[in-house]
Design an enzyme around this catalytic site. Structure first.
Site, short mmCIF file in Angstrom:
data_model
loop_
_atom_site.label_atom_id
_atom_site.label_comp_id
_atom_site.label_asym_id
_atom_site.label_seq_id
_atom_site.Cartn_x
_atom_site.Cartn_y
_atom_site.Cartn_z
N HIS A 25 -12.10 30.43 7.11
CA HIS A 25 -11.61 31.67 6.54
C HIS A 25 -11.11 32.55 7.68
O HIS A 25 -11.72 32.58 8.76
CB HIS A 25 -12.73 32.39 5.76
CG HIS A 25 -12.23 33.49 4.89
ND1 HIS A 25 -12.00 34.77 5.36
CD2 HIS A 25 -11.91 33.51 3.56
CE1 HIS A 25 -11.57 35.53 4.36
NE2 HIS A 25 -11.50 34.81 3.27
N GLU A 60 -13.01 29.09 -2.18
CA GLU A 60 -12.20 28.17 -2.98
C GLU A 60 -12.94 26.88 -3.32
O GLU A 60 -12.68 26.28 -4.37
CB GLU A 60 -10.89 27.83 -2.25
CG GLU A 60 -9.85 28.92 -2.30
CD GLU A 60 -9.99 29.92 -1.18
OE1 GLU A 60 -10.85 29.69 -0.31
OE2 GLU A 60 -9.25 30.93 -1.17
#
Length: 393
Positions: free
Chosen positions: A278, A331
């Site tokens: 991320h 996700e």
């Protein structure tokens, strides 16, 4: 990275520009009271409350009220808020009539949403933010937030030869979304699982789509224009397209015996493993922890397989990319949860958009109060001017 002040250049009226790092990483562009992401801590919040705790304990409507009004609603305020927003789910007749053509000509519901929402803004005569008082801006924003789920589900159904399902006044946001998508009232477990996902993704700092919405809002454009621009940013695979791609990785691996060789080969080849890493978090994404727990409430082969894949990926990333701080992001388990709840994969990113529109609109309203256009400079890096024009051939 420290900023660099560019000294005045001959013939260059603008001077003293500050060169920001690529992607504006680490640059604070404004103040906000909506929330923030603390990447080093693995924590993010909406207003003064933990976003994960809100996802675990509160409804979409409660958090919507929090972002727009600055406080969580009381029971009476919740009822008043519901009475206001539920009728706004209905679409204008001009938009209803155009949806079949939009669905036929769009490659995905998210693509169609850009066109449909632009039409909805025009059909409802939304005026520029610059010309409106705060109550009217707020009502326009509420209307757009309420209509996005109706548009997305209608576009999906029309693309598959099915008629849109009308929103139900008696269902809350998440359950109504699933109902409009499938035509069946969802069981409480699935509705609550999707609600946790929706709440957890309503806002997440100054990501690309939120920043886009604020830039457009700073020009004084109408709310629909701001959200259409944000949807365009979200459509990029580096922003909103990873939940289905993470699930496709599980499909490609297939069986437990293929996990280690498949993952190792991808990492050694320099490929990105979808659902991991991320740009902000240097710890595990807190949304991932919450959604993993949600998935484990369902149980089953898919969840067990996902947990096994996650453990292998994290172990190999630590071995092959030491010191990179690569962890599971939202996700990975978002795809698993949506699959367990029966959402088609083409609706994963649109579902993300159906909640993020609330965060976008909260930022649009905040930006509109500043009444100053966002207009950064750029450092010219081409051939030095001025040069004589070449003769005409």
């Amino acid at each position: 990275m420290s900023s660099t002040v560019i000294p005045p250049q001959p013939g260059q009226p603008e001077s003293g520009l500050i060169t920001a790092p690529p992607g504006l990483a680490g640059v604070a562009v404004t103040d906000t009271s909506i929330g923030e992401v603390r990447g080093l801590e693995g924590f993010y919040h909406y207003r003064q409350y933990s976003a994960v705790e809100l996802a675990e304990q509160r409804t979409v409507e409660d958090v919507w009220h929090l972002l727009f009004e600055g406080e969580l609603p009381t029971a009476d305020q919740r009822a008043e808020f519901m009475a206001l927003v539920v009728p706004l789910r209905q679409l204008p007749p001009e938009v209803r009539a155009a949806l079949p053509a939009i669905a036929r000509s769009s490659s995905s519901p998210l693509d169609g949403l850009r066109t449909a929402l632009s039409l909805a803004g025009s059909a409802q005569h939304l005026r520029p933010l610059w010309d409106l008082e705060e109550p009217t801006r707020r009502l326009d924003a509420l209307r757009i937030c309420a209509q996005v789920p109706t548009l997305l589900t209608a576009l999906h159904r029309l693309a598959h030869g099915e008629q849109p399902v009308e929103p139900r006044d008696d269902l809350p946001y998440a359950a109504n979304y699933l109902y409009m998508l499938t035509g069946e009232e969802p069981d409480p477990m699935r509705a609550r699982a999707i609600e946790r996902y929706l709440v957890s993704t309503i806002d997440h700092g100054f990501n690309a789509s939120t920043f886009t919405a604020r830039v457009i809002a700073s020009t004084g454009a109408d709310v629909a224009a701001c959200v259409v621009g944000a949807i365009g940013a979200l459509s990029g695979p580096l922003h909103g397209g990873a939940p289905s791609r993470a699930l496709e990785s599980l499909d490609a691996i297939g069986t437990p015996d293929r996990i280690e060789p498949w993952v190792r080969a991808r990492i050694e080849a320099g490929d990105r493993i979808m659902g991991f890493g991320h740009p902000v978090y240097r710890t595990e994404d807190p949304r991932s922890r919450m959604l993993r727990a949600t998935a484990e409430e369902f149980g089953g082969d898919l969840v067990e397989f996902a947990v096994e894949v996650e453990a292998c990926v994290l172990a190999l990333l630590a071995e092959l990319k030491p010191g990179r701080d690569l962890h599971t992001n939202v996700e990975f388990y978002a795809g698993v949860v949506m699959e367990l709840c029966g959402l088609p994969r083409e609706m994963f990113t649109p579902t993300f958009a159906s909640s993020r529109v609330i965060g976008w609109c909260a930022h649009v309203l905040e930006q509109a109060r500043e009444r100053k256009i966002i207009r950064p400079g750029a450092r010219y890096a081409g051939p030095p001017p001025p040069r004589p024009l070449p003769p005409l051939a």
